[in-house]
Design a protein around this motif. Structure first.
Motif, PDB file in Angstrom:
ATOM      1  N   THR B 221      16.909  -5.087 -14.608  1.00  0.00           N
ATOM      2  CA  THR B 221      15.576  -4.532 -14.874  1.00  0.00           C
ATOM      3  C   THR B 221      14.987  -3.871 -13.631  1.00  0.00           C
ATOM      4  OG1 THR B 221      14.851  -6.813 -14.652  1.00  0.00           O
ATOM      5  CG2 THR B 221      14.810  -5.867 -16.841  1.00  0.00           C
ATOM      6  N   TYR B 228      13.508   4.722 -13.654  1.00  0.00           N
ATOM      7  CA  TYR B 228      12.507   5.459 -14.444  1.00  0.00           C
ATOM      8  C   TYR B 228      11.314   5.869 -13.593  1.00  0.00           C
ATOM      9  CZ  TYR B 228       9.719   1.178 -15.555  1.00  0.00           C
ATOM     10  OH  TYR B 228       8.969   0.045 -15.511  1.00  0.00           O
ATOM     11  N   GLN B 232      11.316   9.600 -14.160  1.00  0.00           N
ATOM     12  CA  GLN B 232      10.360   9.685 -15.262  1.00  0.00           C
ATOM     13  C   GLN B 232      11.064   9.771 -16.618  1.00  0.00           C
ATOM     14  OE1 GLN B 232       7.004   9.298 -14.969  1.00  0.00           O
ATOM     15  NE2 GLN B 232       7.555   8.745 -12.891  1.00  0.00           N
ATOM     16  N   GLN B 234      11.559   7.169 -18.933  1.00  0.00           N
ATOM     17  CA  GLN B 234      11.362   5.786 -19.401  1.00  0.00           C
ATOM     18  C   GLN B 234      12.141   5.470 -20.671  1.00  0.00           C
ATOM     19  OE1 GLN B 234       9.193   7.571 -17.902  1.00  0.00           O
ATOM     20  NE2 GLN B 234       7.850   6.329 -16.647  1.00  0.00           N
ATOM     21  N   VAL B 235      12.137   6.390 -21.631  1.00  0.00           N
ATOM     22  CA  VAL B 235      12.761   6.071 -22.922  1.00  0.00           C
ATOM     23  C   VAL B 235      14.275   5.904 -22.785  1.00  0.00           C
ATOM     24  CG1 VAL B 235      13.057   6.815 -25.297  1.00  0.00           C
ATOM     25  CG2 VAL B 235      10.903   7.242 -24.134  1.00  0.00           C
ATOM     26  N   ALA B 238      15.046   2.618 -20.990  1.00  0.00           N
ATOM     27  CA  ALA B 238      14.854   1.432 -21.818  1.00  0.00           C
ATOM     28  C   ALA B 238      16.030   1.262 -22.779  1.00  0.00           C
ATOM     29  CB  ALA B 238      13.545   1.528 -22.598  1.00  0.00           C
ATOM     30  N   LEU B 241      19.076   0.025 -20.795  1.00  0.00           N
ATOM     31  CA  LEU B 241      18.909  -1.389 -20.435  1.00  0.00           C
ATOM     32  C   LEU B 241      19.215  -2.281 -21.635  1.00  0.00           C
ATOM     33  CD1 LEU B 241      15.641  -1.691 -18.313  1.00  0.00           C
ATOM     34  CD2 LEU B 241      17.997  -1.855 -17.561  1.00  0.00           C
TER      35      LEU B 241
END
Lengths: 229, 286
Positions: B221, B228, B232, B234-235, B238, B241
């Protein structure tokens, strides 16, 4: 000690939020979990498969990653839940942070609720349904009068464990902008590092009280519903 | 499926109805999936530059070595220490001496009821921040050891109690001492019963390592966060991960299945029931 007792309102507000998160997402995940369980044991194979996939995915993803999805990734594609902030409950406006935490906790917990319900239905001996069919009850009667009442009893202990886990899981919301008990503890400790042990013990005590309350009600319910076999 | 018990074999009309439901639900599910993909595309999340990091060799190495490997190490150490912790306190709870039994009970009950995250915060403030002896990595390991160890203590205790009483009685009858009975007779038989619970606890520990995020401990994490924040994206981060965690957990579950078949055989031991309620894989603990 006085770090907590001097700011006891903050401590109580923290646990208020913890309980609020647990209750709201508990009720919602019960509903979603029921739907998932119905899909999973129901006769439509596509739905059973889909519900199974949902459970596998969410059971193997850490809750923190679910939180990252809801609280950090979704706002990037324009899903911020901000529109909910106009709704007010009493004097408080609902915060988008709270809603995001509830969504994450609900998505995650409902997978476990589904499994608990399924195990409850499976725990009813086959002979019960067979006997009910043999005396001429139809499907609705078999479910309503024989299978579901027994399944409900069998579901109580695993469901209590799910709700205990949910209560403890609400602490993860601390990492995503909610001032619930774990975040409150961090704040207290930051301000009064010399009292960190007392602060920890008092916050832990708060959680233990909630957890024991759930455990005792589950035990009481189990006793009350117990039938002689 | 048990439903066959609940109603008669479906006739032509019931079968037609089931087909109809199948088609409707399939259409709805496909529509949902398509909607998600469209939403991602619409928000510009499926463009190459958002995903470039995850196909760049240097970053893949960082994700796998600094991320996945560190996370696995964390989980590994936590489980090893938790087994030791669990043995000590689980057997402590079975002790004949009140002085040992009650403190063990207190420790186990306390750490089982407290959220792992506040354990992590506490260990971090107690032993790490401001020049403390532990790195953030070990803070997470210590907290996970305390929690998983307490759960395992219960598992061990229930496992030992689930071994039929006659086994211990027979051992005493041929003159074995308490420790001998425990280590030679009861524990080896208990291990078989405990294996499923032990394995699920490994999955729980692996998932819980992600909580190091709150104290910026290393691991998957943390690597995800730095990626991210820099790109930038993020999606996609995620998604990656989640996929990595799910894959790691499924592999772990698969290995566990192999191990169990190897040690126990296909048949699940009858004693399973005794321990089944204790592990918290099925309760959703982080």
């Amino acid at each position: 000690m006085e770090a907590v007792f001097g700011n006891f309102d903050v401590y109580l507000a923290g646990f208020g939020l913890t309980i609020g998160l647990a209750v709201v997402s508990g009720v919602l995940s019960l509903l979603l979990g029921l739907l998932l369980a119905a899909a999973r044991v129901g006769p439509v194979p596509v739905l059973a498969r889909a519900a199974g996939l949902y459970v596998t995915l969410f059971r193997n993803t850490p809750l923190l990653v679910v939180f990252i999805f809801i609280a950090i990734a979704l706002p990037r594609i324009g899903i911020t839940f901000q529109s909910i902030e106009v709704i007010a409950v009493g004097d408080y406006n609902v915060s988008a942070f709270f809603v995001r935490a509830v969504v994450a906790l609900t998505l995650y917990t409902s997978a476990f609720v589904c499994e608990a319900i399924r195990s409850g239905i499976n725990a009813v001996p086959v002979g019960q349904a067979e006997a009910a069919r043999a005396i001429g009850l139809d499907f609705g009667q078999v479910m309503r009068l024989v299978v579901l009442p027994q399944a409900a009893r069998a579901v109580v202990p695993p469901m209590a464990s799910v709700f205990i886990a949910l209560t403890k899981n609400t602490s993860i919301a601390a990492a995503f902008g909610i001032a619930e008990a774990a975040a409150t503890m961090r704040r207290f400790t930051n301000d009064n590092a010399d009292q960190r042990v007392e602060i920890f013990l008092l916050v832990a005590l708060g959680y233990i009280v909630i957890v024991e309350a759930i455990a005792f009600s589950s035990y009481a319910l189990e006793r009350r519903w117990k039938v002689a076999r | 499926m048990s439903t066959s018990v609940l109603f008669d074999v479906p006739g032509p009309r019931a079968r037609a109805r089931a087909r109809l439901y199948t088609i409707i639900s399939a259409v709805v599910l496909v529509a949902i999936a398509a909607g998600v993909v469209w939403k991602l595309y619409d928000a510009g999340q499926l463009t190459y530059d958002k995903w470039e990091v995850f196909v760049t060799p240097q970053y893949i190495v960082v994700i796998l070595v600094d991320g996945l490997l560190v996370t696995l190490q964390m989980a590994f150490f936590s489980i090893i220490f938790a087994v030791v912790f669990g043995l000590v306190f689980g057997l402590g709870k079975l002790s004949d001496h009140r002085v040992i039994r009650w403190p063990s009970w207190l420790v186990v009950e306390f750490f089982r009821a407290v959220p792992v995250l506040i354990l992590i915060i506490f260990v971090f403030y107690l032993l790490s921040i401001g020049g403390g002896p532990l790195s953030k990595f070990w803070c997470v390991v210590v907290a996970l050891t305390l929690y998983n160890g307490s759960v395992l203590a219960e598992v061990f205790r229930a496992g030992v109690l689930a071994v039929p009483k006659g086994q211990a009685e027979a051992a005493y009858a041929i003159g074995m001492r308490k420790t001998q009975v425990l280590w030679i007779i009861q524990l080896p038989q208990a291990v078989k019963v405990m294996l499923p619970a032990l394995i699920s606890q490994c999955v729980v520990a692996l998932k819980d390592t992600s909580l190091g995020y709150y104290i910026v401990a290393p691991g998957l994490t943390a690597v995800g966060r730095s990626i991210y924040l820099e790109f930038q994206n993020q999606v996609p981060t995620a998604i990656v991960l989640a996929v990595l965690y799910i894959a790691a957990n499924l592999v772990l579950t698969f290995i566990a299945g192999l191990l169990q078949r190897r040690l126990i055989g296909e048949k699940r031991p009858v004693l399973d029931v005794a321990v089944a309620g204790i592990s918290d894989r099925d309760t959703g603990r982080a």
